[in-house]
Design a protein around this motif. Structure first.
Motif, short mmCIF file in Angstrom:
data_model
loop_
_atom_site.label_atom_id
_atom_site.label_comp_id
_atom_site.label_asym_id
_atom_site.label_seq_id
_atom_site.Cartn_x
_atom_site.Cartn_y
_atom_site.Cartn_z
N GLU A 246 4.02 9.05 -49.41
CA GLU A 246 4.18 7.86 -49.62
C GLU A 246 5.43 7.13 -50.44
N SER A 250 9.04 6.41 -49.57
CA SER A 250 9.81 4.94 -50.09
C SER A 250 10.63 4.72 -50.97
N GLU A 253 13.97 5.83 -48.55
CA GLU A 253 14.27 5.08 -48.38
C GLU A 253 14.57 3.18 -48.68
N CYS A 391 10.44 10.40 -39.16
CA CYS A 391 9.18 9.78 -38.54
C CYS A 391 9.74 8.21 -38.44
N ARG A 392 10.68 8.10 -39.40
CA ARG A 392 9.63 6.14 -39.60
C ARG A 392 12.02 6.02 -39.14
N GLN A 1141 3.51 0.47 -35.76
CA GLN A 1141 3.76 1.53 -37.28
C GLN A 1141 3.38 2.27 -38.11
N ASP A 1142 2.45 1.51 -38.85
CA ASP A 1142 2.11 1.61 -40.30
C ASP A 1142 0.77 2.42 -39.75
N VAL A 1145 3.07 6.48 -39.76
CA VAL A 1145 3.81 6.11 -40.86
C VAL A 1145 2.75 6.43 -41.81
#
Length: 1501
Positions: A246, A250, A253, A391-392, A1141-1142, A1145
């Motif tokens: 994560e 993050s 991204e 993945c996202r 989605q969350d 993820v």
């Protein structure tokens, strides 16, 4: 020059009129004392400020005043007092009028300030929670140098009485400094209040001493545990917060979005014209434009650099320090050979040089391995971040983008491209570092040989264009190989996912041929690339030998006074050895970076694919008020992508809150597209869309997860047992759940392969109902259900009195009999809404709906009643009993995002338990069996293996002879400044170098060609083993696991195993040469070699046993990641519709975290092995040098140079032998995994040598079942039992029954997809067990319930075996009314179908399957609910066409809708796996049995 025991004063120190050996300058006590005075303070004052800044930003709490801290402070203050005393004494003496040398005052003053600073650092470290300090360790180690030198000098001088204070001060300083050094090797207590949360099994790195951290001894506990017993997830260290997926994703991204936004802003400024606005269409257009612009990698590259540059630069700094010590070794060797050639040199200089070589090699090892550790950790973090980014991205891909990238491409991105890109960080320094090595080497050569060194540079520069040309050619072949790999992965993925259809049609051999053809072209590119790689490496080896020959020849022949001696010969060879590494490292780095660039471009292009527009639908989380519009589309025009033509035109539609809107229309008119538009899945070209409240979506093709039933239904919602039971009952899943082995906790195979089509659809519907949404978008959920179950589901769920009453429902359907219960009806035609209104209003208009109803009445033959309102009873006859199994519904801990501990253990341990389909590929423990090596060598070929060993032996013999010949050359006597045999020595030396180069190329080429041959054979075996597996294997094994075998594991077999094998053979034969050289010169060294070999063997056993387990677990955990991403790719529309989605993820992040928990111990174990083996090898260097010192009087300089230079090589050689062996064994795990399926059960032979059937067979098509029974899995009860009936030739027999009655199982038994457990089947009097599977299946045509298309042309899908002409294909398309549609497509018959046929509607795919059946024109036809997805009018025409084409064929019609079988001559009614009724429809209606009740439920009577 001062003597060893004299002070560094007097004129003799600076008298340079007489030349002295370099060793005399560098090894004098004066030089050592000066270094001891200034190096420690310089070290601390340079690093101290940076260290303070670092610990200030990375504090971990504070430490209590432990005894260790108090001891450090007490000793530190004692040293400060001692330094103060040493400053005060000279000042007092100066005051007394005694002159003092400046250094006597300056040295203690500098040390006083530095000691004070050191104590300040100790205090700050306690405040910031530093348990062990590397800076302090290095400082105290350096501080030991001055007191030790002074102590040695003073002890040897013997003048204690003349100055007792100076002696006592020196001895006390040495004692205190050594005590501080010992304390710096210890570790303090953990911080009192740690900022990081406590973890279950934290990584011990932060809490160990500095020596343990530097040498990775802190990992010994895990390695020993892995050696003693199998490792389990609880044994692995927890993940540090900064390494969590994560956190990493993050960061990346955020930087990626920022840099992409900047790039798109620049592109917008360049492309903006007078008519181009900045509206919502700009971003998608630019996303499609940027990859074609040629610079898609810029923003991603900048994002990666922003996030990871710190770790990379720190690792690079460690490498530069290691290189400094690397180049110190040749200098020390030069001094050592100078010492050996100077008889009058004192013995202590030789011993000191041996110690310095040991220290230099040891420090090079420590810094180099720290560099590798940091970059390997960076590689792991980079792989995690990129995989998370993929993945996202998968969750936001538009429908058009998904057509461009199949699921196999996504798996390839994760398993190959992300891996290669992350590995490239190890080789980035290879672009410039070899140039630095070459420069330093040239300086060395110039010092040794003078202008002759220029010839070496000329040789290297002359061969450089050849290597760059080879690298360019390799890049071309690498790109071609990757394209073919993608094509193979896409085709393999499609075949594996459609394996039921492939086996039903008997197409395995045809698809095997297609895959193997692509594989052959892929291996052809790999073969060429490998040979070019061999040429590249050998060319650099030739350049090194050629450079040595030219340099020696020019040096000795051009100037007569230049004789060859041991120092020139072997130091030059040592320097050229470093050059050799540089020249070998450069092409290898270029090769890896070429691969990484290709993968990087593919990854960047994927990240630039078009995304769904989050603002396409104006959605509100609040539910709409009763009576107000809940859904509104105004002037909507939609397309599948920005580039494609519109598929929906001028849509205007409003749906009030609580309304049931039915959408009907012929096949291909845009019904499913309308739902996609409401979900925001289509590109909105014009208009607006708004929805009030949360949405639930049921797709036309059911998507289920590879998890338990309860998790599929709850879909990340809180578990409500009472509501769950109501939902399961309403969706008619209660009896099904009761029959599952573990009830609602039964794990479902990937894509629901263990479920029937109806079960999957009802499970998908239950997921939507459980959500309690405000808006339900239902895409023909009744098509896959039989009449009874469909009526039950409609009444209990969708209808006015169902669970969804009061919610807004949009139902796409072909079941026209439910239309009277709809509040409103919308009729679509050609992408437009032709009419909207209530049922009665549309009947009065006599428009499109009336035409549909007329078609339904004609097709139903008395089906007027089927179009009437269905019975109002909520519990139709024959409903399942209400009692439920107690084990079916049990509460389990629910979770929002992430995964449970059980799933974590499953992902790491492999098999998931009894209910899990796909227990294949479980994790095994221990060493790789010898049988794996034997199987690989057999695949290579025993003759080729023997020939390869012979070639390696020949080239190594040539290498040994070359080195020994050089030692003889160096020992040739010099007469009048010349050596007599220079020309002969040079010619033979050059000839031996050429022979070695030729042998090396031949041996490496043999290894790579053998690897290609083995890869080809192992891939064929894997492909055939999987293809020969029964259908139950595919229901139990996740497709992601299979794809991982075909992509990642085969990539290891293709590339890594040949590379590791040639490295192992090269280093092993090199080790034999080194041992022979050392023992030839200094036989005493064998005393050290043998114990070291035993220690090496122990380290290897300890390391390999643990690493093999970690490698297996890592592969299994990464397979889970690939499977999860593939699952997300296929169900992304459902995930977005549910706004989950969350949660997905978080689950993918948790799976990546588990993979990291295995990857990190594996990279630490690699460093542990490297450090310990190289340190032991450095000990061998010391032994060889000391043996030479002790035998100085009996050894020639040339032989000593040969011995010591070989001993310097043995450190790297021994380490790389073990590493290569271990890497090879780890890579051999892929051979083991590739052969996972060699021993799984296989289905019957495809062909039989003596077949009971003689062509043409079957002549009539008579079918007879005799006491037939089958079970799906061995542990389950019979699904069909005691079935006996006969179908006459040319007879049309319908087979009906409720869901789960065994209808499709009967068809599977006829095709032998499942073998009979009892009884048998005869066709034209021949038992089907005596017929090969391909002959049997090729003589029977089945049109399955789920239409399947394979990526490729339409023609290939219709006529895979190329048996029919284009005219015949067009005739079949005309029969199924697709001729006009196909003619309008670009390419017509050559139009490419997307994966799963996503560019076609389900109805169109079903019609194509019908056309395919018409072309096969077999004597037996099975229709397994083949017309469920077509409208009634089309169904009528299809039945007429089938009646014409198959008039003389035997037809088995499996149907859920009874009107489909009313025209059959006979109907079989099945219930609970048995035939309960048989007769004509009229007879069965007259009996008023089960068939009559089913007809009543369908509204036919």
């Amino acid at each position: 020059m001062a003597a060893p025991g004299e002070p560094c004063t007097g004129p003799g120190v600076w008298n340079q009129t007489e030349p002295e050996p370099a060793a005399s300058h560098l090894l004098s006590l004066c030089f050592l004392k000066a270094a001891g005075v200034w190096v420690p303070p310089l070290y601390l004052w340079v690093l101290g400020p940076f260290y303070l800044l670092y610990i200030h930003r990375h504090g971990r709490g504070y430490l209590r005043m432990s005894p260790l801290f108090k001891a450090k402070m007490v000793l530190g203050f004692a040293l400060i007092l001692l330094c103060t005393f040493n400053v005060a004494v000279p000042l007092w003496r100066i005051q007394q009028g005694k002159p003092q040398a400046p250094e006597v005052l300056i040295r203690p003053a500098v040390w006083l300030t530095t000691m004070t600073f050191a104590m300040f650092l100790v205090h700050v470290e306690r405040k910031k929670g530093v348990q062990a300090s590397g800076v302090q360790f290095g400082y105290w180690l350096l501080c030991c140098l001055l007191p030790a030198t002074s102590t040695a000098q003073q002890a040897s001088s013997g003048d204690f009485l003349s100055d007792p204070l100076r002696h006592l001060s020196t001895y006390l300083c040495l004692s205190l400094v050594m005590a501080e050094f010992v304390l710096s090797c210890l570790v303090d207590q953990p911080p009192f209040f740690q900022k990081d949360s406590q973890q279950a099994n934290p990584c011990p790195e932060a809490g160990v001493s500095f020596p343990s951290r530097a040498a990775f001894w802190w990992a010994s506990g895990l390695l020993w545990r892995g050696y003693r017993k199998p490792l389990r997830p609880k044994d692995l260290w927890s993940l540090e917060p900064e390494n969590s997926t994560e956190e990493l994703v993050s960061q990346l991204e955020r930087e990626w979005m920022r840099n992409r936004g900047v790039a798109q802003g620049c592109a917008t400024a360049e492309l903006k014209g007078p008519n181009r606005g900045s509206g919502s269409r700009a971003a998608p257009e630019l996303q499609a434009l940027v990859p074609r612009g040629g610079r898609p990698r810029g923003p991603l590259l900048r994002a990666l650099w922003s996030v990871f540059c710190g770790s990379f630069l720190l690792g690079t700094l460690s490498l530069l320090v290691a290189d400094a010590f690397r180049f110190a070794v040749p200098k020390l060797l030069s001094l050592f050979l100078e010492f050996m050639g100077t008889p009058q040199s004192p013995a202590w200089q030789g011993s000191l040089l041996a110690v310095l070589m040991l220290l230099s090699a040891g420090l090079q090892t420590l810094f180099e391995q720290q560099h590798m550790y940091r970059l390997k950790a960076l590689q792991m973090r980079l792989r995690t971040a990129l995989a998370g980014l993929v993945c996202r991205k998968v969750l936001v891909l538009s429908r058009g983008a998904k057509k461009a990238g199949a699921v196999g491409d996504v798996v390839n991105l994760l398993s190959v491209d992300v891996q290669r890109l992350s590995e490239s960080v190890l080789y980035l320094n290879g672009l410039w570092l070899p140039l630095l090595w070459i420069t330093v080497c040239f300086v060395y050569l110039w010092q040794l040989l003078g202008p002759s060194a220029l010839t070496a540079v000329a040789v290297f520069l002359g061969l450089l264009p050849l290597n760059f040309f080879i690298s360019k050619k390799r890049s071309h072949h690498q790109e071609g190989q990757m394209r073919r790999k993608d094509s193979r992965a896409r085709l393999t993925s499609a075949v594996l996912r459609a394996m039921r259809t492939v086996k039903s049609q008997g197409w395995e051999a045809a698809f095997l041929d297609r895959v193997l053809r692509i594989r052959g072209r892929e291996l052809g590119a790999l073969r060429t690339s490998s040979l070019l790689f061999s040429v590249s490496l050998v060319s650099f080896q030739v350049s090194t030998s050629l450079a040595a020959l030219v340099v020696f020849a020019v040096h000795t022949l051009v100037a007569e006074e230049n004789a060859m001696d041991a120092e020139k010969a072997f130091v030059t060879l040592a320097v050229l050895g470093i050059l050799n590494k540089a020249q070998a490292f450069l092409p290898f780095c270029a090769h890896c970076l070429v691969q990484a660039r290709v993968s990087f471009d593919r990854l960047a292009a994927f990240l630039y694919l078009e995304e769904v527009d989050p603002g396409a639908v104006d959605s509100s989380p609040s539910r709409g008020s009763p009576g107000k519009d809940c859904i509104a589309i105004r002037d909507g025009t939609f397309a599948w992508s920005q580039e494609s033509p519109p598929c929906l035109h001028r849509i205007n539609l409003t749906v009030p809150q609580g309304c049931l809107l039915a959408i009907v229309g012929p096949v291909g008119t845009g019904k499913s597209s309308l739902l996609s538009a409401l979900l925001g899945e289509l590109s909105k070209l014009e208009g607006s869309v708004s929805i009030q409240g949360p949405v639930a979506y049921v797709p036309q093709e059911a998507w289920v997860q590879n998890t338990s039933v309860v998790e599929n239904v709850c879909f990340r919602q809180e578990l409500d047992l009472s509501w769950l039971e109501r939902v399961l009952e309403a969706c008619a899943l209660g009896p099904d759940v009761d029959s599952f082995p573990a009830g609602i906790h039964t794990l479902i195979g990937e894509q629901g392969m263990s479920l029937s089509g109806g079960q999957k659809q009802r499970l998908s519907l239950a997921r939507a109902v459980y959500r309690k949404a405000a808006v339900y978008l239902l895409d023909d959920p009744l098509a896959a259900l039989d009449a009874h179950v469909g009526q039950h589901v409609f009444n209990q769920v969708i209808g006015p009195s169902g669970l969804l009453q009061g919610t807004t429902r949009i139902l796409v359907t072909h079941a026209l009999h439910v239309l009277p219960q709809a509040d409103r009806i919308a009729v679509l035609a050609d992408g437009c809404i032709t009419e909207v209104g209530s049922y009665q209003e549309l009947l009065r208009r006599k428009g499109a709906l009336v035409a549909l109803l007329e078609g339904a009445r004609q097709s139903g033959g008395g089906g007027d009643r089927e179009a009437q309102p269905a019975a109002s009873t909520s519990d139709p006859g024959g409903r399942r009993p209400d009692h439920r199994s107690e084990r079916s519904i049990k509460p389990t801990p629910t979770r929002g995002g992430g995964i449970s501990e059980a799933q974590a253990a499953a992902a790491l341990d492999g098999p998931r338990g009894t209910g899990q389909p796909g227990g294949e590929g479980s994790v095994q423990y221990g060493r790789v069996k010898a049988a794996m090596y034997l199987s690989y060598l057999q695949a290579v070929g025993i003759p080729l293996c023997t020939y390869t060993l012979f070639l390696f032996l020949c080239q190594q013999v040539a290498s040994f002879c070359r080195g020994y010949w050089l030692s003889l050359w160096a020992d040739d006597p010099v007469v009048d400044g010349q050596q007599m045999q220079t020309a002969l020595r040079g010619w033979v030396f050059g000839l031996l170098g050429c022979l070695q180069a030729i042998g090396l190329f031949a041996s490496m080429a043999a290894v790579f060609l053998g690897g290609v041959q083995a890869s080809s054979l192992l891939f064929q075996r894997l492909l055939r083993d999987v293809a020969r597996s029964p259908i139950g294997f595919f229901e139990r094994t996740p497709v992601g696991n299979l794809l991982n075998h075909f992509s990642k594991e085969m990539d290891t077999v293709d590339v890594e195993i040949p590379d590791k094998l040639q490295a192992l053979l090269t280093y092993t034969f090199g080790l034999l040469e080194v041992c022979l050289a050392v023992m030839t010169a200094t036989p005493l060294a064998i005393v050290a070699i043998l114990p070291l070999m035993l220690l090496y063997a122990g380290f290897q056993s300890l390391y390999v046993a643990t690493l093999c387990q970690l490698r297996r677990i890592e592969s299994a955990s990464y397979s889970s990641v690939c499977s999860h991403v593939a699952e997300m790719f296929q169900g992304s529309a459902v995930v977005r519709a549910f706004q989950a989605q969350d949660h997905f993820v978080a689950q993918s992040d948790a799976l990546m975290d588990m993979n990291q928990r295995v990857s990190f111990p594996r990279l630490v174990a690699d460093r542990w092995l490297a450090v310990n083996l190289e340190l032991l090898g450095n000990g061998l260097v010391f032994v060889a040098a000391m043996c030479a010192v002790l035998s100085k009087a009996h050894l020639s300089a040339g032989l000593v140079g040969f011995s010591v230079s070989a001993a310097l090589q043995v450190t790297q050689t021994l380490q790389w032998v073990v590493r290569s062996w271990t890497d090879l064994e780890n890579s051999m795990l892929s051979v083991e995994r590739v052969q996972d399926y060699a021993h799984t059960p296989k289905e019957a032979p495809w062909t039989l040598p003596a077949c009971a059937a003689r062509p043409p067979w079957p002549r009539g098509g008579q079918i007879e079942f005799r006491d037939f029974g089958l079970r799906h899995w061995p542990e389950l009860p019979l699904a069909v039992r005691g079935v006996s009936f006969q179908v006459h030739a040319g007879e049309k027999v319908g087979i009906v029954g409720r869901t789960g009655a065994g209808k499709s199982s009967l068809a599977g038994g006829l095709l032998r997809l499942q073998e009979a457990a009892e009884g048998g089947v005869w066709i034209d009097g021949v038992p089907i067990t005596q017929v090969g599977l391909h002959m049997l299946r090729s003589r029977i045509t089945i049109i399955p319930q789920d239409p399947v298309l394979i990526p490729g042309s339409l023609r290939m899908n219709l006529d895979l075996l190329q048996e029919h002409s284009d005219d015949a294909i067009w005739a079949a398309l005309e029969t199924v009314q697709l001729k006009a549609f196909v003619a309008s497509l670009p390419g017509q018959l050559q139009h490419e179908c997307a994966e799963h046929g996503e560019n076609l509607s389900v109805g169109q795919k079903q019609l194509l399957c019908l056309a395919r059946a018409l072309l096969r024109n077999t004597q037996i036809l099975i229709l397994d609910e083949a017309m469920a997805a077509v409208d009634p009018g089309t169904e009528l025409q299809m039945q007429a066409a089938l009646g014409h084409w198959f008039a003389r064929c035997t037809v088995l019609l499996i149907a859920h809708r009874l009107r489909s079988v009313m025209g059959c001559g006979r109907v079989l009614v099945m219930d609970n796996g048995q035939v309960v009724e048989s007769g004509s429809p009229a007879q069965l209606l007259g009996q008023q049995g089960l068939f009559y009740r089913l007809a009543q439920e369908s509204g036919l009577v």
